[in-house]
Design a protein around this motif. Structure first.
Motif, short mmCIF file in Angstrom:
data_model
loop_
_atom_site.label_atom_id
_atom_site.label_comp_id
_atom_site.label_asym_id
_atom_site.label_seq_id
_atom_site.Cartn_x
_atom_site.Cartn_y
_atom_site.Cartn_z
N GLY A 170 0.75 -1.27 -0.01
CA GLY A 170 -0.06 0.02 0.03
C GLY A 170 0.66 1.42 0.04
O GLY A 170 1.86 1.33 -0.69
N ASN A 171 0.49 2.13 1.12
CA ASN A 171 1.42 3.35 1.06
C ASN A 171 2.48 3.43 2.18
O ASN A 171 3.16 4.21 2.35
CB ASN A 171 0.47 4.64 1.35
N ARG A 172 2.93 1.99 2.44
CA ARG A 172 3.92 1.84 3.57
C ARG A 172 5.10 1.05 2.85
O ARG A 172 5.00 0.28 2.06
CB ARG A 172 3.43 0.92 4.70
N THR A 178 17.79 -0.77 9.42
CA THR A 178 15.99 -1.19 9.01
C THR A 178 15.73 0.39 8.99
O THR A 178 16.26 1.13 9.62
CB THR A 178 15.55 -1.93 10.20
N ALA A 179 14.72 0.55 8.06
CA ALA A 179 13.98 1.59 8.00
C ALA A 179 12.60 1.58 7.54
O ALA A 179 12.29 0.61 6.97
CB ALA A 179 14.62 2.55 6.89
N ARG A 180 11.87 2.36 7.98
CA ARG A 180 10.29 2.31 7.72
C ARG A 180 9.61 3.55 7.53
O ARG A 180 10.35 4.65 8.00
CB ARG A 180 9.52 1.59 9.07
N GLY A 181 8.58 3.67 6.69
CA GLY A 181 7.97 4.85 6.50
C GLY A 181 6.81 4.58 5.45
O GLY A 181 6.10 3.89 5.44
N ALA A 182 6.41 6.00 4.75
CA ALA A 182 5.27 6.07 4.00
C ALA A 182 5.87 6.33 2.46
O ALA A 182 7.15 6.79 2.29
CB ALA A 182 4.36 7.02 4.16
N VAL A 183 5.27 5.45 1.56
CA VAL A 183 5.74 5.91 0.15
C VAL A 183 4.47 6.31 -0.46
O VAL A 183 3.34 6.01 -0.66
CB VAL A 183 6.40 4.68 -0.25
N SER A 184 4.71 7.15 -1.78
CA SER A 184 3.71 7.73 -2.71
C SER A 184 4.71 7.91 -3.93
O SER A 184 5.24 8.98 -4.01
CB SER A 184 3.15 9.12 -2.16
#
Length: 243
Positions: free
Chosen positions: A53-55, A79-85
């Motif tokens: 989705g957007n993550r 490690t990295a996490r976040g939102a993507v568009s």
């Protein structure tokens, strides 16, 4: 950024790969690259990532290899996490553990609406006059997110579309990739890594920009895959080659 990861970033501005699987909402990538400097195997860089989705979430491992490992063993995991568009990434957290052969350290960054709100080091680091205020780094991404944005598979016709500003808690730099050129089935890109702030004066005086070339090859199913990045560095000719 750890010294080992800084070398990897320079090579960028400078086992096997699992084919991507894609659906409307889910994309997975996994690959291993050999880092070669002046014809000598220096390190391996591997990453595994998931966009749902957007993550997004990505993990990475860099470690010395070949002759270099005989003289000095270094390693980095992150490690990295976040939102993507689309091609825009907004990290929410970043953690790295590193061992430069002399000491081990951990660093963590958390973000509030895309702005680094906390930077923690274990053991603690002394502040420096040229340290960059995290509150001014809105819109930047961590180094691992940048690596993934550059190395991930893309749809054909979407190659060479990267323009990122990076901040790792101390150093600010940028990577831009553009000017796609078709060469038979491959697509070649022109890129540039640039040091911006947080570096030592002698580092800035030595060199601030590092041009490089990036090569995509067909990966199947209408996707294109980065197979090599090559550049001239302060250490000599360097390349990252996908296994």
């Amino acid at each position: 950024m750890t010294e080992s990861l800084r070398i990897a970033a320079l090579v960028l501005a400078l086992g096997a790969a699992m084919p991507s699987t894609a659906s409307a909402d889910r994309v997975e990538d996994k690959a291993t690259f050999d880092v070669v400097i002046r014809g000598i195997s220096a390190a391996t860089l591997a990453f595994s990532a998931l966009e749902d989705g957007n993550r997004y979430a990505v993990s990475g491992l860099l470690k010395s290899a070949g002759i270099a490992a005989m003289f000095r063993k270094i390693s980095y995991t992150g490690t990295a996490r976040g939102a993507v568009s689309g091609t825009r990434y907004t990290p929410s957290s970043y953690v790295e553990d590193s061992d430069n052969g002399k000491k081990k350290s951990t660093s963590k960054m958390t973000y509030t609406r895309g702005v680094p709100s906390a930077v923690q080091y274990t053991p603690a680091r002394e502040g420096r006059d040229k340290d960059v205020d995290p509150a001014t780094m809105g819109g930047t991404v961590d180094t691992l997110t940048a690596l993934y944005a550059i190395l991930r598979d893309v749809d054909a016709g979407q190659e060479c579309k990267v323009n990122l500003k990076m901040y790792d808690g101390r150093y600010v730099s940028s990577i831009a990739i553009a000017k796609p050129q078709a060469k038979k089935d491959a697509v070649l890109c022109s890129g540039q890594y640039q040091r911006i702030a947080g570096f030592k004066p002698e580092e800035m005086a030595e060199r601030t920009t590092f041009p490089f070339t990036l090569t995509y090859q067909p990966a199947g199913n209408g996707r294109m895959r980065v197979t090599e990045i090559a550049m001239e560095t302060i250490y000599g000719k360097a390349a990252m080659k996908r296994r």
